[in-house]
Motif scaffolding. Structure first.
Motif, PDB file in Angstrom:
ATOM      1  N   ASN A 108       0.863  -1.090   0.120  1.00  0.00           N
ATOM      2  CA  ASN A 108      -0.045   0.170   0.011  1.00  0.00           C
ATOM      3  C   ASN A 108       1.032   1.204  -0.276  1.00  0.00           C
ATOM      4  OD1 ASN A 108       0.866   0.298   2.549  1.00  0.00           O
ATOM      5  ND2 ASN A 108      -1.172  -0.360   3.699  1.00  0.00           N
ATOM      6  N   ALA A 109       0.330   2.449   0.136  1.00  0.00           N
ATOM      7  CA  ALA A 109       0.934   3.713   0.021  1.00  0.00           C
ATOM      8  C   ALA A 109       2.044   3.764   1.104  1.00  0.00           C
ATOM      9  CB  ALA A 109      -0.189   4.745   0.166  1.00  0.00           C
ATOM     10  N   GLU A 110       1.950   2.928   2.122  1.00  0.00           N
ATOM     11  CA  GLU A 110       2.724   3.261   3.412  1.00  0.00           C
ATOM     12  C   GLU A 110       3.787   2.101   3.182  1.00  0.00           C
ATOM     13  OE1 GLU A 110      -0.704   2.991   3.893  1.00  0.00           O
ATOM     14  OE2 GLU A 110      -0.513   5.250   4.120  1.00  0.00           O
ATOM     15  N   GLY A 111       3.787   1.298   2.291  1.00  0.00           N
ATOM     16  CA  GLY A 111       4.740   0.210   1.954  1.00  0.00           C
ATOM     17  C   GLY A 111       4.529  -1.273   2.763  1.00  0.00           C
ATOM     18  N   ASP A 112       3.501  -1.131   3.351  1.00  0.00           N
ATOM     19  CA  ASP A 112       3.104  -2.494   4.103  1.00  0.00           C
ATOM     20  C   ASP A 112       2.764  -3.550   2.895  1.00  0.00           C
ATOM     21  OD1 ASP A 112       3.252  -1.132   6.344  1.00  0.00           O
ATOM     22  OD2 ASP A 112       1.071  -0.128   6.232  1.00  0.00           O
ATOM     23  N   PRO A 113       3.162  -4.697   3.208  1.00  0.00           N
ATOM     24  CA  PRO A 113       2.718  -5.679   2.071  1.00  0.00           C
ATOM     25  C   PRO A 113       1.570  -6.428   2.733  1.00  0.00           C
ATOM     26  CG  PRO A 113       4.312  -6.193   3.882  1.00  0.00           C
ATOM     27  CD  PRO A 113       4.127  -5.097   4.077  1.00  0.00           C
ATOM     28  N   PHE A 114       0.794  -6.799   1.460  1.00  0.00           N
ATOM     29  CA  PHE A 114      -0.458  -7.399   1.466  1.00  0.00           C
ATOM     30  C   PHE A 114      -0.353  -8.717   1.994  1.00  0.00           C
ATOM     31  CE2 PHE A 114      -5.016  -7.241  -0.567  1.00  0.00           C
ATOM     32  CZ  PHE A 114      -5.374  -8.189   0.589  1.00  0.00           C
ATOM     33  N   ALA A 115      -0.342  -9.241   3.069  1.00  0.00           N
ATOM     34  CA  ALA A 115      -0.146 -10.492   3.614  1.00  0.00           C
ATOM     35  C   ALA A 115      -1.103 -10.788   4.668  1.00  0.00           C
ATOM     36  CB  ALA A 115       1.309 -10.528   4.238  1.00  0.00           C
ATOM     37  N   PHE A 116      -1.439 -11.922   4.547  1.00  0.00           N
ATOM     38  CA  PHE A 116      -2.583 -12.547   5.471  1.00  0.00           C
ATOM     39  C   PHE A 116      -2.803 -13.923   5.498  1.00  0.00           C
ATOM     40  CE2 PHE A 116      -4.728 -12.909   1.722  1.00  0.00           C
ATOM     41  CZ  PHE A 116      -5.620 -13.989   1.750  1.00  0.00           C
ATOM     42  N   SER A 117      -3.331 -14.503   6.777  1.00  0.00           N
ATOM     43  CA  SER A 117      -3.335 -15.814   7.229  1.00  0.00           C
ATOM     44  C   SER A 117      -4.883 -16.503   6.875  1.00  0.00           C
ATOM     45  CB  SER A 117      -2.806 -16.300   8.513  1.00  0.00           C
ATOM     46  OG  SER A 117      -3.456 -15.540   9.415  1.00  0.00           O
ATOM     47  N   ILE A 118      -5.050 -17.644   6.744  1.00  0.00           N
ATOM     48  CA  ILE A 118      -6.200 -18.238   6.876  1.00  0.00           C
ATOM     49  C   ILE A 118      -6.351 -19.372   7.983  1.00  0.00           C
ATOM     50  CG2 ILE A 118      -8.015 -19.639   5.443  1.00  0.00           C
ATOM     51  CD1 ILE A 118      -6.592 -18.573   2.756  1.00  0.00           C
ATOM     52  N   LEU A 119      -7.122 -18.878   8.754  1.00  0.00           N
ATOM     53  CA  LEU A 119      -7.153 -20.048  10.248  1.00  0.00           C
ATOM     54  C   LEU A 119      -7.946 -21.024   9.649  1.00  0.00           C
ATOM     55  CD1 LEU A 119      -6.279 -19.873  13.198  1.00  0.00           C
ATOM     56  CD2 LEU A 119      -8.564 -18.865  13.631  1.00  0.00           C
ATOM     57  N   ILE A 120      -7.316 -22.419   9.955  1.00  0.00           N
ATOM     58  CA  ILE A 120      -7.976 -23.533   9.884  1.00  0.00           C
ATOM     59  C   ILE A 120      -7.768 -24.617  11.031  1.00  0.00           C
ATOM     60  CG2 ILE A 120      -8.074 -23.487   7.314  1.00  0.00           C
ATOM     61  CD1 ILE A 120      -5.785 -25.494   7.184  1.00  0.00           C
ATOM     62  N   ARG A 121      -8.636 -25.581  11.226  1.00  0.00           N
ATOM     63  CA  ARG A 121      -8.518 -26.562  12.045  1.00  0.00           C
ATOM     64  C   ARG A 121      -7.307 -27.469  11.654  1.00  0.00           C
ATOM     65  NH1 ARG A 121     -14.106 -25.752  12.403  1.00  0.00           N
ATOM     66  NH2 ARG A 121     -14.786 -25.435  14.540  1.00  0.00           N
ATOM     67  N   GLN A 122      -6.652 -27.908  12.407  1.00  0.00           N
ATOM     68  CA  GLN A 122      -5.702 -29.371  12.166  1.00  0.00           C
ATOM     69  C   GLN A 122      -6.507 -30.316  11.429  1.00  0.00           C
ATOM     70  OE1 GLN A 122      -3.353 -30.120  15.628  1.00  0.00           O
ATOM     71  NE2 GLN A 122      -1.948 -28.642  15.174  1.00  0.00           N
ATOM     72  N   GLY A 123      -5.888 -31.094  10.539  1.00  0.00           N
ATOM     73  CA  GLY A 123      -6.637 -32.129   9.936  1.00  0.00           C
ATOM     74  C   GLY A 123      -7.803 -31.662   8.943  1.00  0.00           C
ATOM     75  N   ASP A 149     -10.139 -13.165  16.244  1.00  0.00           N
ATOM     76  CA  ASP A 149      -8.637 -13.106  16.052  1.00  0.00           C
ATOM     77  C   ASP A 149      -8.350 -13.932  14.719  1.00  0.00           C
ATOM     78  OD1 ASP A 149      -5.893 -12.736  15.958  1.00  0.00           O
ATOM     79  OD2 ASP A 149      -5.612 -14.214  17.756  1.00  0.00           O
ATOM     80  N   PHE A 150      -8.638 -13.483  13.786  1.00  0.00           N
ATOM     81  CA  PHE A 150      -8.346 -14.173  12.303  1.00  0.00           C
ATOM     82  C   PHE A 150      -8.572 -13.240  11.355  1.00  0.00           C
ATOM     83  CE2 PHE A 150     -13.049 -14.180  12.747  1.00  0.00           C
ATOM     84  CZ  PHE A 150     -13.369 -13.973  11.167  1.00  0.00           C
ATOM     85  N   ASP A 151      -7.791 -13.372  10.070  1.00  0.00           N
ATOM     86  CA  ASP A 151      -7.965 -12.569   8.785  1.00  0.00           C
ATOM     87  C   ASP A 151      -9.059 -13.250   7.935  1.00  0.00           C
ATOM     88  OD1 ASP A 151      -5.827 -11.135   9.764  1.00  0.00           O
ATOM     89  OD2 ASP A 151      -4.556 -12.350   8.676  1.00  0.00           O
TER      90      ASP A 151
END
Length: 570
Positions: free
Chosen positions: A398-413, A453-455
């Motif tokens: 973005n304009a501030e130089g922050d990268p577009f990165a996110f996580s996808i929260l899932i259950r194990q298995g 608490d998730f993206d």
């Protein structure tokens, strides 16, 4: 809710139950993860999801063969005001808790209050709309409502009734694992080991065995739930004969992996159960409380980057169609093209708040079926640039130089979702976006979701042919930021709130359908969820001894179909 119930006052049994079904047999189910609570009515802890369906009852019960109709369960009769401003229930004289003590009006009043103030969030909305609740006779209780809402009388009838005396001097909201609520249902927890198994036995003294609503239901003597670390281990346990039954949600797996020896011998039967329900919504929900998911252009770009056609072919063999809206597959679904008639009349006052497509028509992006999906990725890149994101050094910033990165929260298995995420992440890389799967155990997952608490995370909302007040829990702005909310996307839409109000105030079926179709437009054009495949038929693999009636309810399979109306026959 509209018109008369389908069954007459002297009905013998529900139309999809077999009143002559034999009693007996043992059925073993499999769950993934574990549990640390056996109280399904509180916010705290992880509970086997089946428990509240097998051991607890309300004053009335639903027929799954018709929307918006309830029949007597703990209550022998019900009366409502013409405007539904109050409802009065009279308890059956024979109604009993599983310990043999009678169900009293005092228990009923206490249950509404404790669930409404200390219970799970799903129960609290009704309590805020109750003006008064009081005893009107030896076995009668009247509930008056503080606002005009025609569905409240039905919701009141379905609240579980618990035993007040059990909880005197005890903390209901923070109950320990061994504090199992005493219910009125057919099954009682008789044994458990934390995180490993729960065993329930049919109560031989169950009070309601002969009432019409229960005749031919709850036929198995024992229901046991075994817990496994992940879906792969659970499936192997089923193949090895450790489990009696398994629901399968992947059409390709159903066709290609259910050919093991027990199936070929006929010891395991593959049964498909059709239904007439709306699709509901299954997919990946975005947390709009966080940037950049608060920008609809970003959400549309993420939808464009999700190559459904290719992913569906890879994961399900292309066997399952895509969900096209929240109520797709039913008469409640938004119609193609521009809104018109009553739907447009409902939406136009909120035109300034609606996102593009709500009034003029919106449909999900379609890929070309190839792995590259170039055309949609170009559209996504253009939208992201418009939203202030540009590629620098191979990364979208973005304009501030922050990268577009996110996580996808899932259950194990959750292996199916892991595969989907891997394909999706490769597509996002071509846009300069970094997306990773964050795998956690069931307890951590429940805690993270409760704290919002998730993206992004897998999402499922089953919707019925009789949507009502639960829509406020799912999409209403009032509780959008409350920990534990069901409104995972965090949407706060005056238009959605108004459409839900219109649904609840509708006095005709025509007005109700228009309001629901309008809500569907607001939700779908909101671009909150990346929809995946539709569960258009229920798939149940089971031992050959498990039988079910020929008549299939309109709602098809669900927690209150199997095992409720099935039976065991050698």
């Amino acid at each position: 809710m509209y018109g008369d119930p389908a069954l007459p006052p002297d009905f013998v049994s529900l139309p999809y139950a077999n009143p002559e079904a034999p009693k007996g047999g043992r059925v073993v189910f499999g769950n993934t993860g574990g549990f640390d609570s056996l109280n399904p009515f509180i916010q705290k802890g992880s509970v086997p999801w089946q428990l509240r369906f097998w051991s607890f009852e309300g004053l009335m019960g639903r027929s799954w063969d018709e929307p918006f109709s309830l029949y007597g369960l703990l209550a022998e009769s019900v009366e409502t005001a013409p405007d539904r401003s109050w409802v009065e229930f009279t308890l059956r004289d024979e109604a009993r808790f599983s310990d043999g003590t009678p169900v009293t009006v005092e228990d009923v009043i206490w249950s509404y209050e404790i669930l409404g103030t200390k219970g799970h969030l799903r129960y609290r909305g009704l309590w805020s709309k109750i003006a008064s609740i009081k005893q009107t006779g030896p076995r009668s209780v009247r509930i008056a409502f503080s606002e005009a809402d025609r569905e409240l009388a039905l919701i009141a009838g379905m609240r579980p009734i618990l035993k007040k005396a059990q909880w005197e001097g005890r903390d209901f909201a923070n109950s320990a694992l061994q504090d199992i609520p005493i219910g009125t249902g057919p099954y009682i927890v008789t044994d458990f080991e934390a995180g490993r198994f729960v065993t329930l036995r049919r109560n031989p003294d169950y009070w309601g065995a002969d009432i019409p609503f229960r005749r031919g239901t709850m036929n198995f003597d024992e229901l046991r739930i075994e817990f496994y670390g992940d879906e792969t281990v659970l499936f192997e346990a089923f193949k090895a004969g450790e489990l009696s039954v398994k629901r399968e949600f992947n059409a390709e797996k159903w066709e290609t992996q259910y050919n093991f020896p027990a199936v070929r011998r006929g010891d395991i039967v593959k049964t498909e159960i059709p239904h007439g329900k709306p699709s509901g919504m299954t997919g990946f929900v975005m947390n709009t409380r966080k940037a950049p998911f608060d920008d609809w252009r970003v959400r549309e770009a993420l939808l464009l980057a999700f190559n459904f056609e290719y992913i569906n072919d890879t994961v399900t063999g292309g066997a399952q169609s895509r969900i096209t809206s929240y109520f797709s597959g039913s008469e409640l679904a938004m119609q193609p093209g521009p809104a018109n008639g009553k739907v447009r009349e409902l939406l136009e006052p909120y035109a300034d708040d609606l996102l593009p497509g709500a009034l003029d028509g919106y449909s999900l992006p379609e890929g070309d079926g190839s792995a590259r999906n170039r055309r949609n990725l170009r559209k996504a890149a253009a939208l992201l640039e418009e939203a202030g994101w540009s590629v620098k050094g191979g990364a979208l910033t973005n304009a501030e130089g922050d990268p577009f990165a996110f996580s996808i929260l899932i259950r194990q298995g959750d292996t199916d979702m892991q595969t989907v995420i891997e394909i999706y992440a490769r597509a996002l890389e071509r846009l300069g976006i970094s997306a990773v799967a964050e795998k956690v155990d069931n307890a951590q997952y429940a805690g993270r979701i409760a704290e919002l608490d998730f993206d992004m995370t897998p999402f499922r909302r089953a919707l019925s042919l009789s949507p009502g007040n639960e829509q406020r829990l799912y999409w209403g702005s009032q509780g959008a930021d409350v920990p534990g909310t069901r409104n995972l996307m965090g949407m706060s839409s005056p238009a959605a709130d108004a459409m839900i109000d219109a649904m609840l105030a509708a006095e005709t079926r025509e007005d109700f359908i228009a309001a629901t179709r309008a809500l569907d437009r607001v939700l779908t054009s909101g671009r909150y969820v990346i929809p995946i495949w539709n569960f258009d038929v229920g798939r149940i693999a089971h031992v050959k001894e498990m039988k079910f009636p020929e008549h299939i309810p309109i709602y098809g399979d669900g927690p209150q179909y199997m095992p409720d109306v099935w039976w065991y026959e050698d």
